[in-house]
Design a protein around this motif. Structure first.
Motif, PDB file in Angstrom:
ATOM      1  N   ALA A 460      32.456  29.262  33.347  1.00 16.85           N
ATOM      2  CA  ALA A 460      33.051  29.578  32.062  1.00 16.85           C
ATOM      3  C   ALA A 460      33.246  31.330  32.450  1.00 16.85           C
ATOM      4  O   ALA A 460      32.293  31.951  33.194  1.00 16.85           O
ATOM      5  CB  ALA A 460      31.994  29.736  30.963  1.00 16.85           C
ATOM      6  N   ALA A 461      34.266  31.836  31.566  1.00 19.80           N
ATOM      7  CA  ALA A 461      34.582  33.318  32.065  1.00 19.80           C
ATOM      8  C   ALA A 461      33.210  34.122  31.840  1.00 19.80           C
ATOM      9  O   ALA A 461      33.001  35.140  32.403  1.00 19.80           O
ATOM     10  CB  ALA A 461      35.673  33.618  31.055  1.00 19.80           C
ATOM     11  N   GLU A 462      32.228  34.015  30.603  1.00 21.56           N
ATOM     12  CA  GLU A 462      31.621  34.802  30.271  1.00 21.56           C
ATOM     13  C   GLU A 462      30.331  34.734  31.340  1.00 21.56           C
ATOM     14  O   GLU A 462      29.741  35.913  31.673  1.00 21.56           O
ATOM     15  CB  GLU A 462      30.983  34.298  28.835  1.00 21.56           C
ATOM     16  N   THR A 463      29.973  33.794  31.944  1.00 17.72           N
ATOM     17  CA  THR A 463      29.135  33.476  32.914  1.00 17.72           C
ATOM     18  C   THR A 463      29.570  34.106  34.211  1.00 17.72           C
ATOM     19  O   THR A 463      28.948  34.664  34.838  1.00 17.72           O
ATOM     20  CB  THR A 463      28.663  32.158  33.327  1.00 17.72           C
ATOM     21  N   ALA A 464      30.904  33.990  34.899  1.00 16.90           N
ATOM     22  CA  ALA A 464      31.468  34.273  35.579  1.00 16.90           C
ATOM     23  C   ALA A 464      31.439  35.947  35.848  1.00 16.90           C
ATOM     24  O   ALA A 464      30.939  36.630  36.713  1.00 16.90           O
ATOM     25  CB  ALA A 464      32.833  34.015  35.814  1.00 16.90           C
ATOM     26  N   GLN A 465      31.924  36.576  34.639  1.00 16.38           N
ATOM     27  CA  GLN A 465      31.864  38.159  34.450  1.00 16.38           C
ATOM     28  C   GLN A 465      30.236  38.611  34.488  1.00 16.38           C
ATOM     29  O   GLN A 465      30.269  39.756  35.078  1.00 16.38           O
ATOM     30  CB  GLN A 465      32.305  38.282  33.220  1.00 16.38           C
ATOM     31  N   HIS A 466      29.495  37.688  34.241  1.00 18.89           N
ATOM     32  CA  HIS A 466      28.014  38.356  34.046  1.00 18.89           C
ATOM     33  C   HIS A 466      27.746  38.586  35.410  1.00 18.89           C
ATOM     34  O   HIS A 466      26.997  39.556  35.921  1.00 18.89           O
ATOM     35  CB  HIS A 466      27.192  37.502  33.296  1.00 18.89           C
ATOM     36  N   VAL A 467      27.769  37.694  36.414  1.00 15.70           N
ATOM     37  CA  VAL A 467      27.689  37.425  37.861  1.00 15.70           C
ATOM     38  C   VAL A 467      28.296  38.531  38.680  1.00 15.70           C
ATOM     39  O   VAL A 467      27.613  39.218  39.166  1.00 15.70           O
ATOM     40  CB  VAL A 467      27.687  36.192  38.337  1.00 15.70           C
ATOM     41  N   ALA A 468      29.645  38.586  38.351  1.00 16.73           N
ATOM     42  CA  ALA A 468      30.264  39.450  38.885  1.00 16.73           C
ATOM     43  C   ALA A 468      29.932  41.231  38.552  1.00 16.73           C
ATOM     44  O   ALA A 468      29.997  41.758  39.652  1.00 16.73           O
ATOM     45  CB  ALA A 468      31.912  39.243  38.462  1.00 16.73           C
ATOM     46  N   SER A 469      29.571  41.214  37.589  1.00 17.47           N
ATOM     47  CA  SER A 469      28.892  42.771  37.279  1.00 17.47           C
ATOM     48  C   SER A 469      27.655  43.212  37.901  1.00 17.47           C
ATOM     49  O   SER A 469      27.522  44.090  38.261  1.00 17.47           O
ATOM     50  CB  SER A 469      28.844  42.603  35.588  1.00 17.47           C
ATOM     51  N   GLU A 470      26.882  42.134  38.027  1.00 24.43           N
ATOM     52  CA  GLU A 470      25.610  42.323  38.894  1.00 24.43           C
ATOM     53  C   GLU A 470      25.874  42.438  40.163  1.00 24.43           C
ATOM     54  O   GLU A 470      25.082  43.221  40.806  1.00 24.43           O
ATOM     55  CB  GLU A 470      24.757  40.859  38.670  1.00 24.43           C
ATOM     56  N   LEU A 471      26.802  41.848  40.939  1.00 20.87           N
ATOM     57  CA  LEU A 471      27.271  42.140  42.200  1.00 20.87           C
ATOM     58  C   LEU A 471      28.146  43.244  42.549  1.00 20.87           C
ATOM     59  O   LEU A 471      28.487  43.542  43.568  1.00 20.87           O
ATOM     60  CB  LEU A 471      27.779  40.845  42.797  1.00 20.87           C
ATOM     61  N   ILE A 473      31.315  42.913  41.889  1.00 20.50           N
ATOM     62  CA  ILE A 473      32.570  42.336  41.956  1.00 20.50           C
ATOM     63  C   ILE A 473      33.524  42.461  40.956  1.00 20.50           C
ATOM     64  O   ILE A 473      33.391  42.361  39.822  1.00 20.50           O
ATOM     65  CB  ILE A 473      32.492  40.957  42.430  1.00 20.50           C
ATOM     66  N   THR A 474      34.699  43.189  40.931  1.00 19.92           N
ATOM     67  CA  THR A 474      35.704  43.389  40.108  1.00 19.92           C
ATOM     68  C   THR A 474      36.925  42.326  39.874  1.00 19.92           C
ATOM     69  O   THR A 474      37.440  42.436  38.752  1.00 19.92           O
ATOM     70  CB  THR A 474      36.473  45.021  40.289  1.00 19.92           C
ATOM     71  N   ARG A 475      37.132  41.608  40.920  1.00 23.18           N
ATOM     72  CA  ARG A 475      38.195  40.539  40.907  1.00 23.18           C
ATOM     73  C   ARG A 475      37.536  39.286  40.372  1.00 23.18           C
ATOM     74  O   ARG A 475      37.036  38.773  41.794  1.00 23.18           O
ATOM     75  CB  ARG A 475      39.005  40.870  41.854  1.00 23.18           C
ATOM     76  N   VAL A 476      37.855  38.697  39.517  1.00 21.51           N
ATOM     77  CA  VAL A 476      36.965  37.545  39.154  1.00 21.51           C
ATOM     78  C   VAL A 476      38.155  36.579  38.485  1.00 21.51           C
ATOM     79  O   VAL A 476      39.128  36.942  37.727  1.00 21.51           O
ATOM     80  CB  VAL A 476      35.944  37.603  38.104  1.00 21.51           C
ATOM     81  N   ARG A 477      38.032  35.190  39.011  1.00 22.61           N
ATOM     82  CA  ARG A 477      38.807  34.362  38.258  1.00 22.61           C
ATOM     83  C   ARG A 477      37.968  33.041  37.783  1.00 22.61           C
ATOM     84  O   ARG A 477      37.441  32.528  38.559  1.00 22.61           O
ATOM     85  CB  ARG A 477      39.879  33.549  39.020  1.00 22.61           C
ATOM     86  N   ALA A 478      37.849  32.866  36.617  1.00 27.35           N
ATOM     87  CA  ALA A 478      36.999  31.814  36.153  1.00 27.35           C
ATOM     88  C   ALA A 478      37.660  30.359  35.764  1.00 27.35           C
ATOM     89  O   ALA A 478      39.051  30.641  35.594  1.00 27.35           O
ATOM     90  CB  ALA A 478      36.041  32.455  34.988  1.00 27.35           C
ATOM     91  N   GLU A 479      36.873  29.361  35.518  1.00 25.05           N
ATOM     92  CA  GLU A 479      37.472  28.382  35.025  1.00 25.05           C
ATOM     93  C   GLU A 479      38.471  27.653  36.101  1.00 25.05           C
ATOM     94  O   GLU A 479      39.598  27.044  35.519  1.00 25.05           O
ATOM     95  CB  GLU A 479      37.958  28.246  33.482  1.00 25.05           C
ATOM     96  N   CYS A 480      38.468  27.695  37.314  1.00 22.64           N
ATOM     97  CA  CYS A 480      39.201  27.485  38.318  1.00 22.64           C
ATOM     98  C   CYS A 480      39.205  26.139  38.526  1.00 22.64           C
ATOM     99  O   CYS A 480      37.879  25.440  38.912  1.00 22.64           O
ATOM    100  CB  CYS A 480      39.301  28.237  39.540  1.00 22.64           C
ATOM    101  N   LEU A 481      40.212  25.216  38.631  1.00 18.27           N
ATOM    102  CA  LEU A 481      40.317  23.865  39.439  1.00 18.27           C
ATOM    103  C   LEU A 481      40.573  24.080  40.690  1.00 18.27           C
ATOM    104  O   LEU A 481      40.847  25.374  41.122  1.00 18.27           O
ATOM    105  CB  LEU A 481      41.680  23.171  38.777  1.00 18.27           C
ATOM    106  N   PRO A 482      40.133  23.019  41.846  1.00 17.93           N
ATOM    107  CA  PRO A 482      40.333  23.335  43.259  1.00 17.93           C
ATOM    108  C   PRO A 482      41.821  23.883  43.653  1.00 17.93           C
ATOM    109  O   PRO A 482      42.128  24.847  44.296  1.00 17.93           O
ATOM    110  CB  PRO A 482      40.116  21.996  43.701  1.00 17.93           C
ATOM    111  N   ALA A 483      42.812  23.477  42.711  1.00 17.10           N
ATOM    112  CA  ALA A 483      44.101  23.926  43.111  1.00 17.10           C
ATOM    113  C   ALA A 483      44.591  25.541  42.763  1.00 17.10           C
ATOM    114  O   ALA A 483      45.165  26.081  43.405  1.00 17.10           O
ATOM    115  CB  ALA A 483      45.120  22.940  42.423  1.00 17.10           C
ATOM    116  N   ASP A 484      43.635  25.773  41.615  1.00 15.66           N
ATOM    117  CA  ASP A 484      43.768  27.038  41.142  1.00 15.66           C
ATOM    118  C   ASP A 484      43.288  28.012  42.289  1.00 15.66           C
ATOM    119  O   ASP A 484      43.667  29.153  42.524  1.00 15.66           O
ATOM    120  CB  ASP A 484      43.111  27.314  39.882  1.00 15.66           C
ATOM    121  N   LYS A 485      42.302  27.663  42.802  1.00 16.14           N
ATOM    122  CA  LYS A 485      41.514  28.419  43.783  1.00 16.14           C
ATOM    123  C   LYS A 485      42.467  28.629  45.097  1.00 16.14           C
ATOM    124  O   LYS A 485      42.614  29.777  45.766  1.00 16.14           O
ATOM    125  CB  LYS A 485      40.214  27.688  44.278  1.00 16.14           C
TER     126      LYS A 485
END
Length: 632
Positions: A460-471, A473-485
């Motif tokens: 989920a976006a909220e969790t992804a942003q939380h992790v990214a902020s700890e590290l 990382i400014t560029r984040v894409r959450a809720e990705c399927l393999p094809a989205d990656k």
């Protein structure tokens, strides 16, 4: 003696050249100097013709190499009567293969060590006795004996009370690892001083060590990118050498000058330096727990601009752990955890292991269920001590306990609810944690020139942003399927781009990236098979180490090439003034070759000592205090 004969047969062109040289000395001692000239000249021209055939074939494939210099040097020395110099040039060319083979063997030492250590036999328990059988015949469930100092043949589970294993060849750990009954035992580990019994959990082909051996064999076969690196210098070096030789001839009016210059322009430094350096870099990476599948991967790592990371299992440990117990009256925390872990014994869900592990750490005794069933994706229902125990998602537990209520959770936390005997007993909170050295690894990549980082996750976006902020990382894409990656990585402009992942769902994006790096410590997966490099230990800092090895390797390869070119240019310039006779120049060029090889061998590097490892993971202690809550 047999060793010498084997070498003589293996490098027959060198042997034949030496035989011709000895024959010339014998003829010279008999006063047949004219015959020596004819022998050396004819033989040298024959070798030149052989080289010319290969050169023409390469040109027809639109591949311009450095053979033209060697052929021209031989022909020109024969024409001007410097037949001894011609034979020395031939010896240099034919001996170049032997020199390269020696250097490559030295550089591949770590890669070959993995291949040579692959276990061949296992000792299987049959009717109370142990019988030897080929390792490929071991089946899952077989009980095997591993004798003192033997290599564990397949992945398994330890049956003996304890064991001490040396896992340095597969994980890079310098100290032995203590194992107790029930622990996993990886194939390729070396047993200690006591024989132990294990139960096979995988066949040989599916075991970790055999997968590593397959990756190493693939890595050892790749040389194409090395040729490309040398060929970048082929045309300009050839044109410069021919031009300098021609000018020396024109200004002096002596055609011998042309030959004297060209014998010092032979191409061995370019042909040998790059392959030796790249194989040495691959060997160095293998020694430090990273299998690089080709020299081209090292080139890409050396110039990488962007690093993209999966989250769960890559930036985080990927193993949820119990973080809090919220018991409801009249139940205590220990009661809630005891009943939850007892019920979870009958579940295959990843969270079940977290509950059981937490109960064992608290010294709680797990209870046996009278009956149990798992509702897939929802939870477990078990009858324990005459009461129904329901563990799982809120909606599932609420069906069995009307007074159940949701509990508040922080971003990234996961709540597991429990009802005992129809009463709502509380919730257990679990969360994943950032790897202790994840932030330090990103900082290290930045200092190595990989300035841009990105995180792709299916979370989920909220969790992804939380992790990214700890590290950071400014560029984040959450809720990705393999094809989205795959799409996101394809759209990255700052290339080459590294993609780091660990799961089967990461296989497509690892294949799509310029360099796909798989965290393969937990076993061979599709991720490992589609990746360009595989990290054999559960340590994300090896990503930065791989980049550093790539940069070091390319730098050393280029330094070695330029060293050979620089020495050759200086010597050619001196020879243009007639100060280096052709024969002396040909012998001198052999020393240039040796110097270039020794310079390229620096790419093998050495095992990182403790201080270097601490420097590479600086800030781990600070990062370890960051327990970012994360879910799958």
């Amino acid at each position: 003696m047999s060793r010498i004969l084997d070498l003589a047969r293996r490098y027959w062109p060198v042997t034949l050249t030496i035989v011709v040289g000895i024959a010339g000395l014998v003829l010279a001692s008999l006063g047949s100097g004219w015959l020596v000239q004819w022998l050396f000249s004819v033989y040298s021209l024959a070798i030149a013709a052989w080289q010319a055939v290969g050169m023409v074939r390469a040109l027809l494939r639109r591949e311009f190499g450095l053979d033209v210099l060697a052929v021209t040097a031989i022909v020109s020395t024969v024409i001007v009567g410097e037949y001894i110099a011609a034979l020395v040039v031939v010896l240099m060319l034919t001996g170049g293969e032997a020199l390269e083979d020696f250097a490559n063997a030295r550089a591949k030492r770590e890669l070959d060590a993995l291949l040579d250590r692959a276990p061949q036999l296992a000792h299987r328990s049959v009717a109370g006795e142990y019988q030897d059988l080929p390792v490929n015949e071991v089946r899952v469930g077989d009980v095997l004996l591993v004798r003192p100092s033997e290599i564990v043949p397949v992945d398994g589970v330890l049956l003996s009370a304890g064991a001490t294993l040396d896992q340095s060849s597969i994980t890079g750990e310098s100290t032995p690892v203590e194992k107790v009954a029930g622990d996993t035992v990886p194939s390729g580990a070396v047993n200690g001083q006591e024989a132990v019994a294990i139960r096979a959990t995988a066949t040989a082909s599916a075991s970790q060590y055999q997968q590593i051996v397959a990756l190493v064999a693939h890595a050892a076969e790749s040389k194409a990118p090395v040729v490309r690196l040398a060929d970048r210098f082929a045309i300009p070096f050839t044109l410069f050498s021919l031009a300098l030789a021609a000018v020396a001839w024109w200004l002096s009016g002596d055609p011998v000058r042309f030959a004297e210059v060209l014998v010092l322009a032979t191409p061995c430094p370019l042909l040998i330096a790059a392959p030796v350096a790249f194989i040495g870099g691959m060997s160095r990476a293998a020694r430090n727990g990273v299998i690089v599948k080709s020299g081209g991967v090292l080139e890409q790592l050396a110039s990488a601009q962007t690093a993209v990371f999966d989250k769960t299992g890559t930036l985080t440990y990927g193993v949820p752990a119990l973080s809090e117990i919220r018991a409801e009256h009249p139940f205590t925390e220990d009661e809630v955890l005891t009943f939850a872990a007892s019920a979870e014994q009958y579940s295959s869900h990843v969270l079940a292991a977290a509950m059981i592990s937490a109960a064992q750490e608290r010294g709680l005794h797990l209870l046996e269920a009278e009956s149990a069933r798992e509702a897939v994706t929802n939870g477990v229902v078990a009858r324990i001590q005459g009461r129904d125990v329901v563990v799982g998602k809120f909606a599932f537990v609420a069906q069995h306990s009307p007074n159940a209520r949701r509990t508040e959770i922080a971003p990234g936390e996961l709540a597991i609810y429990i009802a005992i005997g129809g009463l709502y007993a509380g919730a257990l909170l679990a969360r994943d944690h950032l790897r202790a050295n994840a932030k330090a690894t990103l900082q290290r990549l930045d200092t190595l020139g990989v300035k841009r980082s990105m995180m792709l996750t299916g979370d989920a976006a909220e969790t992804a942003q939380h992790v990214a902020s700890e590290l950071g990382i400014t560029r984040v894409r959450a809720e990705c399927l393999p094809a989205d990656k795959v799409t996101e990585v394809s759209n990255v402009r700052e290339r080459p781009v590294i993609m780091v992942g660990d799961g089967v769902n990461d296989a497509p994006v690892l294949a799509a990236a310029d360099v796909g790096i798989a965290m393969g410590a937990k076993g061979a997966t599709a991720a490992s098979e589609s990746a360009d490099a595989v990290i054999l230990v559960d340590d994300i800092s090896r990503v930065a180490l791989a980049v550093r090895i790539g940069r070091d390797t390319v730098q050393i390869a280029l330094q070695s090439i330029w060293l050979g070119i620089a020495i050759s240019v200086v010597l050619m310039t001196i020879a243009a003034f007639g100060l280096i006779p052709a024969t002396v120049g040909a012998v001198t060029q052999e020393l240039v070759d040796l110097t270039t090889i020794l310079a390229a061998l620096r790419a093998i590097g050495g095992r990182l000592d403790k201080r270097e490892q601490e420097a590479d993971t600086a800030g781990v202690a600070q990062s370890a205090g960051t327990n970012a809550p994360i879910t799958r």
